[in-house]
Every structure is written in C-alpha cells, then in structure tokens.
Write a protein that holds these residues in place. Structure first.
Motif, PDB file in Angstrom:
ATOM      1  N   ASN A   1       0.909  -1.074   0.154  1.00  0.00           N
ATOM      2  CA  ASN A   1       0.183   0.132   0.201  1.00  0.00           C
ATOM      3  C   ASN A   1       0.865   1.184   0.015  1.00  0.00           C
ATOM      4  O   ASN A   1       1.266   1.690   1.213  1.00  0.00           O
ATOM      5  N   HIS A   2       1.275   1.786  -1.168  1.00  0.00           N
ATOM      6  CA  HIS A   2       1.996   3.001  -1.475  1.00  0.00           C
ATOM      7  C   HIS A   2       1.358   3.776  -2.258  1.00  0.00           C
ATOM      8  O   HIS A   2       0.094   3.497  -2.780  1.00  0.00           O
ATOM      9  N   ARG A   3       1.949   5.037  -2.521  1.00  0.00           N
ATOM     10  CA  ARG A   3       1.391   6.195  -3.266  1.00  0.00           C
ATOM     11  C   ARG A   3       1.047   5.673  -4.778  1.00  0.00           C
ATOM     12  O   ARG A   3       0.412   6.261  -5.621  1.00  0.00           O
TER      13      ARG A   3
ATOM     14  N   ALA B   1       2.839   1.947   3.223  1.00  0.00           N
ATOM     15  CA  ALA B   1       2.141   2.048   4.686  1.00  0.00           C
ATOM     16  C   ALA B   1       2.113   0.672   5.456  1.00  0.00           C
ATOM     17  O   ALA B   1       2.360  -0.392   4.910  1.00  0.00           O
TER      18      ALA B   1
ATOM     19  N   LYS C   1       2.442   7.267   2.764  1.00  0.00           N
ATOM     20  CA  LYS C   1       2.484   6.020   2.733  1.00  0.00           C
ATOM     21  C   LYS C   1       3.968   5.228   3.015  1.00  0.00           C
ATOM     22  O   LYS C   1       3.985   4.330   2.269  1.00  0.00           O
TER      23      LYS C   1
END
Lengths: 302, 302
Positions: free
Chosen positions: A139-141, A212, A245
């Motif tokens: 879960n990142h940008r 994140a 994140k």
C-alpha cells in the motif's frame, strides 16, 4: 541464503547513502531487488558479478527504486552480455526502458524480457525446481509490490553410516534422499526414516518496501526466515508515515511480531536521521531479532 | 569563467570514474552540461548549489550523457524547488522524462521547460544580456550537438581618476562605460577614449562530446578561449575511433590548433586506460596548451 544491501536510504542518492537496491543469493540464484540510481556502481563496489544476475525485481516506479535500471541494462550490453535478463515490475517499465534504448539506438544484444505486473492479489511470478517468487501487494502512493522468495523443500539428508550399515547400494542413494523406502543388498525393505534425516527447513525472504503499515500482508509473510521491511520514520515523525504511505520502525516490528518472522531487517531510512541505531532501539520495544540494513552490509542466513 | 568536471569518462559509471557531466560558471550563470548517471551525487560532492542550476544542456541521448537527468529533476522536486528549469537536448528527451514522471505520479512542482533540438545547422538556443549559447552539430552515432557558450562584450572600463580629472558627473558614469562621449561639469565634450579602457575580451567555451574528428566545426569554434573536446582513444586504438565515431587525442589537438583556441581540455577517456597523462603527451605533439579533465577537477579562466 545471503543478502547484500547495495542501498537502503529513502528519496535521493547522496554522497554516502544510496537508494534502494539489494542482491539476494538463494539456491544459486542471484536476484537483484530494486535498482536505484547508482546501483551498477554499488554492484561493482560489492564485487557482484554482473553476468550472474538474470532476474531483476522492481517494486514500484518511484525513482529511488528504479532509476538505475536503464543504466544497468545498457552496461550489460556494453559488456557483451549474451544471457537472458528478466525484469519484473509494474506496467510501464517496459515502455520506459525500451523508449530510452530506442532513442539511443542501443538495443540490447542479449534477450531482454519484461514481465509487467498489474495484479492486486499475490501472484506467483517465478518458479523453478528450487525457488519460487511471489508478489506481496503493498500500500504505497503508486502501484507497488513486495516480493517473497521461497526455497522449495530440499531433499532429505542421507545418513551415510546408517545407509552403509543397512547395506543400501550407492545407486539407490538419490531415491533415499527423495524419501523412498528401498531394498537393501540383503533383500530387506528399509524404511526411509531409518537412513535419512529431515531436510533443512526451507528458507524464505520477504522484501516489503515501500509501504504504509499493512497488517493485511501478515498471513502471506507468516513465519518467513527474514523480513526486510521499510522503516522510513521514527516515532517522532510518525505523523508523516500515513500521508506519505511509509512505515515507522515500530510498525515494521509489529508486523514482524504478528507474522512470527525469524529476523526483521529495517531499511529505507529517511535521510533526516544521522543515527540509524535509533530504528533498532524503537523496533526492539516490540520485537527482539532486529537487524539494520546499511549500504554495503551483508547478511547470511543459515 | 569556471569549469567544474563532475565526470569525464566514457561508457559506464564505475567505482572511481563518472560519466560525462560538467558545470560551467559564466557571467553568473551556472550551466550544467550533460548529466550521466550519478551526476546529482557529484554535484553534492563538488558543493554545487542545486538551486543555481537553471539550464541543462544535453549533447545526445546515449546513457553516459543523460541517465542522471531524470533523477536530478526528481531530486529538485523533493527539495521543493520553485524556480524554472530549462532542458535543452535532442528530440525525445521530453518524452523520456515526462513518461517517467507520469508513471511515478511525480510531476514537478516547479516549471520545467524542454527545448528539443532537431536542427543540423548551428542554432542560437539561449541568449540574455550577457551570454549566448549556440549548438555545434557533431558527428556521432546518434544525433548530437556540442555547445558554445559566449560572453557578450562587457562594458568599457571606467578610468575613475581620469573621469574625476575631466570633471565628469557620477550620474554619467554608466553612459561612459557604454562607450558614449559626455559633457563635463565645465561644459566640455570629453571623448570616451580619454576616460575608459577597453573591456576584457569576452570569454567563450566550446564543449564537443561525443564526436568523430570533424574539421567542419573549426570555423565555429575559431579562437574560443577554451575547447573541451572528447578524446576517447589514444593512437594505439585509433582504428576504433572512426567506427565508433569518437576521436583520438591527436585529432582533438589538431582541431584545437586549426581553430587557434586558447586552451584545449581533453576528456571522455575510454576506461581501458589507466594513465590519462598519455592523452596530454600525444596531444602535445600537435598543440601545447592542453589540460586534462578529471572527475572533481576545476578550471578557472581569467
């Protein structure tokens, strides 16, 4: 299983810190994981033989994780590489690399394969007789995967003295190692457990960066031998982790504990910190077996 | 006029040698010329202030001349740059950079302008009150330009004692420096030459890399203060120069002599050579005022 950290700092390359890149040696494979700017120089500095790298895994398309890829691919060409190279990474990576090779009129003279990733669920992306590689959706940008490298269970260990005592022909040793019961020279059925010991438990390595805090990955990384998990921030900046994140050392350690991993390696430190020991100190409040990645550091897991 | 060599070796970045990049300080401009992988780290190492770079000139789209550009542009963004950045380079450079910024969801938060070059004749690509920059079409394996940076002639030098003796009002000094005759406090016409000296001769810098030996450029680089000319090979490998469209030290020196330049700086050495002094030795058989570029070396031209 040996891990070499080529670079483990966040954001921009600096005079003495490099962006993310690491080499995992597992069952005779040399896997390159991420490839920030300057990775080819760090490979040289760490005396990694370029020709042994056949698979490169790119987590996501932020520059500090892949800007060194096109240069490495070009250098392979200048070094007259002939063997295949496989690149696994987010959709778009093929266009980025091939556009640059096209405009520089420098197609590779070796086979270059792109395996573009788009799935949001874990996916088996590599498998041979001894190793598998799966994605870990993070879960990142931007679209990001971690990777989990698993040895397959090895052969059982032949107890050579027992095998001789039971009169087992050398020609049957391979069958014995594969777990079969065999007939001795005297015509007796010898149960396998009498002449073998279990194989070493297969080792596994999970690479999780950038992300994140994501408890959803715990089932997938459960019981891995080694977890590399990013820890961009310390507690004093934990308010920065969610919006960017990224994770804190405490969050990484919490996942390590939940997943019951063997060893947690921290990395991807924000360059605002001058003393990375603080990451270990904070993580240790949750989880004991913590190691700190640092550029040029090696870890061997037996 | 000050030149800082960030990198001057051919082909691939290595542990102790960097690909092409240099910074020219001329009349308060800081021009970055080429930007091989690792240039941002070399800028830091040489303490060049990132925010002072407003113009980047890329000679051609071979990796050792531009693979560091996207990383530098990204780092400017992370450092919260606000001022404009202008990039001059071959057509295609805009697509390469913007594709990567798009896929990483990292548009710059500062104005980024691309000036794509396609002309095969010399072209004025930058001009302000004090400096001009023209392209020098070169002969390489892909579309390539050198660049020539010229100071415009400065103001005449005010001879302050003479001006006072002739009773010239301070308010007229700027007119005097601009070459005008003025009226003294006593109402006399004072011819300009009595109270001024000629300005310093304007300096100029020609950057020619990469290129085969190209006598056609001599008229354009005639009498420049400093010529940087690639010399990838020594005489023993001169058979390699034509097919790869590179030059030898002797060829670079021959052009320097023909063009009557002030100083020749050699660079872009093939990494096969361990002693770059040999380049000077060979060039000196043709032309005397030869300097050797080397990573981290500075040259000041007064």
């Amino acid at each position: 299983m040996k891990l070499t950290i080529l670079g483990c700092y966040a954001a921009t390359p600096r005079t003495f810190t490099n962006p993310t890149a690491q080499v995992l040696e597992i069952n005779n494979h040399l896997f390159l994981i991420d490839c920030g700017e300057g990775t080819q120089v760090e490979l040289r500095r760490n005396k990694v033989k370029f020709s042994k790298i056949k698979h490169i895994f790119i987590s996501h398309l932020h520059g500090d994780h892949f800007y060194g890829l096109v240069g490495l691919i070009s250098t392979f060409r200048l070094l007259n590489r002939e063997s295949e190279l496989h690149v696994y990474g987010p959709k778009g990576i093929k266009e980025i690399i091939t556009l640059q090779l096209k405009l520089s009129n420098s197609w590779t003279n070796y086979p270059l394969y792109f395996h573009e990733l788009t799935e949001k669920e874990p996916q088996l992306i590599f498998e041979d007789a001894k190793v598998t590689v799966e994605t870990i959706p993070l879960n990142h940008r931007v679209y990001t995967n971690g990777f989990i490298f698993r040895e397959k269970p090895g052969l059982r260990k032949l107890l050579i003295n027992e095998a001789q005592n039971y009169g087992i022909d050398v020609a049957l040793y391979q069958s014995v190692k594969m777990g079969k019961d065999v007939i001795s020279n005297e015509g007796e059925l010898i149960p396998n457990y009498l002449v073998t010991a279990p194989p070493d438990p297969p080792k596994s390595y999970a690479f999780c960066s950038d992300t994140a805090y994501s408890p959803a990955i715990v089932p997938q990384i459960k019981n891995v031998t080694v977890l590399y998990h990013e820890s961009t921030f310390l507690e004093e900046h934990k308010h920065l982790a969610a919006p960017t994140k990224h994770s804190t050392a405490i969050e990484a350690a919490t996942l390590a504990k939940e997943a019951n991993v063997g060893t947690l390696i921290l990395g991807h430190y924000s360059t605002r910190y001058s003393d990375i020991e603080l990451f270990r100190k904070e993580a240790n409040t949750i989880f004991q077996k913590v190691e700190l990645a640092d550029d040029g550091r090696n870890f061997t897991f037996k």
